[in-house]
Design a protein around this motif. Structure first.
Motif, PDB file in Angstrom:
ATOM      1  N   GLN A 210      23.815 109.969  43.906  1.00 21.99           N
ATOM      2  CA  GLN A 210      24.986 109.318  44.475  1.00 21.99           C
ATOM      3  C   GLN A 210      26.240 110.144  44.194  1.00 21.99           C
ATOM      4  O   GLN A 210      26.354 110.784  43.144  1.00 21.99           O
ATOM      5  CB  GLN A 210      25.150 107.915  43.883  1.00 21.99           C
ATOM      6  CG  GLN A 210      24.038 106.947  44.270  1.00 21.99           C
ATOM      7  CD  GLN A 210      24.244 105.581  43.643  1.00 21.99           C
ATOM      8  OE1 GLN A 210      24.631 105.471  42.487  1.00 21.99           O
ATOM      9  NE2 GLN A 210      23.976 104.531  44.417  1.00 21.99           N
ATOM     10  N   PRO A 211      27.211 110.146  45.107  1.00 20.44           N
ATOM     11  CA  PRO A 211      28.435 110.926  44.880  1.00 20.44           C
ATOM     12  C   PRO A 211      29.309 110.370  43.760  1.00 20.44           C
ATOM     13  O   PRO A 211      30.080 111.116  43.148  1.00 20.44           O
ATOM     14  CB  PRO A 211      29.153 110.865  46.231  1.00 20.44           C
ATOM     15  CG  PRO A 211      28.611 109.642  46.900  1.00 20.44           C
ATOM     16  CD  PRO A 211      27.199 109.508  46.438  1.00 20.44           C
ATOM     17  N   ILE A 212      29.212 109.075  43.466  1.00 24.05           N
ATOM     18  CA  ILE A 212      30.025 108.458  42.414  1.00 24.05           C
ATOM     19  C   ILE A 212      29.096 107.892  41.347  1.00 24.05           C
ATOM     20  O   ILE A 212      28.182 107.114  41.650  1.00 24.05           O
ATOM     21  CB  ILE A 212      30.918 107.332  42.978  1.00 24.05           C
ATOM     22  CG1 ILE A 212      31.832 107.869  44.085  1.00 24.05           C
ATOM     23  CG2 ILE A 212      31.749 106.701  41.865  1.00 24.05           C
ATOM     24  CD1 ILE A 212      32.668 106.794  44.744  1.00 24.05           C
ATOM     25  N   ALA A 213      29.330 108.296  40.110  1.00 24.84           N
ATOM     26  CA  ALA A 213      28.585 107.716  38.983  1.00 24.84           C
ATOM     27  C   ALA A 213      29.245 106.382  38.633  1.00 24.84           C
ATOM     28  O   ALA A 213      30.241 106.336  37.902  1.00 24.84           O
ATOM     29  CB  ALA A 213      28.585 108.664  37.795  1.00 24.84           C
ATOM     30  N   GLU A 214      28.713 105.293  39.158  1.00 22.96           N
ATOM     31  CA  GLU A 214      29.386 103.997  39.064  1.00 22.96           C
ATOM     32  C   GLU A 214      29.589 103.509  37.634  1.00 22.96           C
ATOM     33  O   GLU A 214      30.686 103.032  37.298  1.00 22.96           O
ATOM     34  CB  GLU A 214      28.613 102.960  39.886  1.00 22.96           C
ATOM     35  CG  GLU A 214      28.681 103.197  41.377  1.00 22.96           C
ATOM     36  CD  GLU A 214      28.185 101.997  42.168  1.00 22.96           C
ATOM     37  OE1 GLU A 214      28.302 100.862  41.656  1.00 22.96           O
ATOM     38  OE2 GLU A 214      27.685 102.191  43.289  1.00 22.96           O
ATOM     39  N   ASN A 232      28.743 103.728  48.178  1.00 23.49           N
ATOM     40  CA  ASN A 232      28.228 104.853  47.406  1.00 23.49           C
ATOM     41  C   ASN A 232      26.767 105.099  47.773  1.00 23.49           C
ATOM     42  O   ASN A 232      25.851 104.788  47.008  1.00 23.49           O
ATOM     43  CB  ASN A 232      28.375 104.547  45.910  1.00 23.49           C
ATOM     44  CG  ASN A 232      28.122 105.759  45.048  1.00 23.49           C
ATOM     45  OD1 ASN A 232      28.249 106.893  45.494  1.00 23.49           O
ATOM     46  ND2 ASN A 232      27.745 105.519  43.802  1.00 23.49           N
ATOM     47  N   PRO A 233      26.529 105.656  48.965  1.00 25.25           N
ATOM     48  CA  PRO A 233      25.142 105.830  49.408  1.00 25.25           C
ATOM     49  C   PRO A 233      24.424 106.892  48.589  1.00 25.25           C
ATOM     50  O   PRO A 233      25.037 107.810  48.037  1.00 25.25           O
ATOM     51  CB  PRO A 233      25.288 106.258  50.872  1.00 25.25           C
ATOM     52  CG  PRO A 233      26.634 106.906  50.933  1.00 25.25           C
ATOM     53  CD  PRO A 233      27.496 106.159  49.954  1.00 25.25           C
ATOM     54  N   ASP A 234      23.134 106.757  48.512  1.00 25.33           N
ATOM     55  CA  ASP A 234      22.314 107.693  47.750  1.00 25.33           C
ATOM     56  C   ASP A 234      21.926 108.877  48.636  1.00 25.33           C
ATOM     57  O   ASP A 234      21.345 108.702  49.706  1.00 25.33           O
ATOM     58  CB  ASP A 234      21.055 106.984  47.242  1.00 25.33           C
ATOM     59  CG  ASP A 234      20.263 107.859  46.271  1.00 25.33           C
ATOM     60  OD1 ASP A 234      20.794 108.909  45.863  1.00 25.33           O
ATOM     61  OD2 ASP A 234      19.118 107.499  45.949  1.00 25.33           O
ATOM     62  N   GLY A 235      22.263 110.100  48.165  1.00 24.60           N
ATOM     63  CA  GLY A 235      21.863 111.309  48.868  1.00 24.60           C
ATOM     64  C   GLY A 235      22.764 111.732  50.001  1.00 24.60           C
ATOM     65  O   GLY A 235      22.403 112.629  50.772  1.00 24.60           O
ATOM     66  N   LEU A 236      23.959 111.133  50.127  1.00 16.93           N
ATOM     67  CA  LEU A 236      24.840 111.465  51.246  1.00 16.93           C
ATOM     68  C   LEU A 236      26.293 111.421  50.795  1.00 16.93           C
ATOM     69  O   LEU A 236      26.704 110.492  50.096  1.00 16.93           O
ATOM     70  CB  LEU A 236      24.627 110.483  52.397  1.00 16.93           C
ATOM     71  CG  LEU A 236      25.254 110.856  53.745  1.00 16.93           C
ATOM     72  CD1 LEU A 236      24.585 112.100  54.309  1.00 16.93           C
ATOM     73  CD2 LEU A 236      25.130 109.702  54.730  1.00 16.93           C
ATOM     74  N   LEU A 237      27.057 112.428  51.165  1.00 20.35           N
ATOM     75  CA  LEU A 237      28.486 112.490  50.862  1.00 20.35           C
ATOM     76  C   LEU A 237      29.256 112.159  52.130  1.00 20.35           C
ATOM     77  O   LEU A 237      29.345 112.960  53.056  1.00 20.35           O
ATOM     78  CB  LEU A 237      28.867 113.884  50.357  1.00 20.35           C
ATOM     79  CG  LEU A 237      30.332 114.086  49.956  1.00 20.35           C
ATOM     80  CD1 LEU A 237      30.711 113.163  48.805  1.00 20.35           C
ATOM     81  CD2 LEU A 237      30.584 115.534  49.588  1.00 20.35           C
TER      82      LEU A 237
END
Length: 252
Positions: A210-214, A232-237
């Motif tokens: 994920q682009p953001i470490a929540e 915050n999708p997984d594998g996509l910016l």
């Protein structure tokens, strides 16, 4: 016995008078340098960095900053996939001018770094980077440097063929990017023409995770502590996609 007469000739030589003043006078050092080659004043300022031919084709990127990002003293100031302004010796913005065929561009890239530059390097034949006093040939504001993109839009000489051209196709799997560039040029006698065009379609960048470490973001940012679910999708910016197209024509 006859007496012998010996004649002696005495001569004197006047010696120069030696001055009594023995003071030593030291002259200022003067260094004179020259070159064996004859150059005009217009050719005395040489480009520091020149990219052309196969070297340019292997380094060309989506923006001018990305193309020059690996050169000595140059980095790319990126605000997204379609924006990449060159930074020369820490100087950017209006201190670094990006020219096309030695002429300025009417775009907003010098006003704000999040605006894209109108020059696309995929159609360039040569990119010159000037630093130092040589930048004064193009004005007194670009104290950082000059980036001059040459694309032969106005032909300087008549080609050998009446019709010639080149086609370039690129694909990037990490960004699902497809870019194409086409160039046609030719001429005869005292006439030459040039046509070029490009199209680039770039999707969102694929990343690992994920682009953001929540958990870390919520712990350090009070605004996110009580926020709901993040986009915050997984594998996509997200918002890393870009699309551009353009073309030009010239004759001489």
């Amino acid at each position: 016995m006859k007496p012998k007469v010996i004649a002696l000739l005495l001569s004197t030589t006047a010696l120069p008078a030696i001055a009594a003043d023995n003071d030593v006078y030291m002259l200022d050092e003067m260094v004179v340098t020259s070159t064996g080659l004859k150059h005009s004043s217009a050719k005395s300022a040489r480009p520091v960095t020149v990219l052309s031919g196969d070297n340019l084709r292997s380094k060309v990127g989506n923006t001018v900053g990305e193309t020059l990002g690996n050169e000595l003293g140059i980095t790319s100031q990126s605000f997204g996939a379609g924006v990449g302004a060159p930074v020369i010796r820490g100087q950017s913005g209006p201190r670094v001018r990006v020219l096309q065929n030695s002429l300025g561009n009417n775009d907003a890239s010098a006003l704000s770094p999040d605006h894209a530059n109108a020059v696309n390097p995929i159609i360039a034949e040569r990119i010159e980077v000037l630093r130092g006093p040589s930048t004064l040939l193009y004005g007194n504001g670009a104290i950082g440097g000059i980036v001059n993109v040459i694309d032969n839009r106005i032909p300087e000489q008549v080609p050998d063929k009446l019709l010639g051209g080149a086609l370039e196709q690129r694909y990037d799997s990490a960004q699902t990017e497809s870019s194409s560039a086409l160039k046609l040029e030719g001429g005869k006698d005292h006439f030459a023409y040039h046509f070029d065009g490009f199209y680039r379609d770039q999707g969102n960048t694929h990343i690992g995770g994920q682009p953001i470490a929540e958990p870390e973001a919520r712990a350090t940012d009070p605004a996110l502590a009580g926020a709901g679910e993040l986009d915050n999708p997984d594998g996509l910016l997200r918002n890393s996609n870009a699309r551009s197209k353009g073309g030009s024509a010239g004759m001489s």
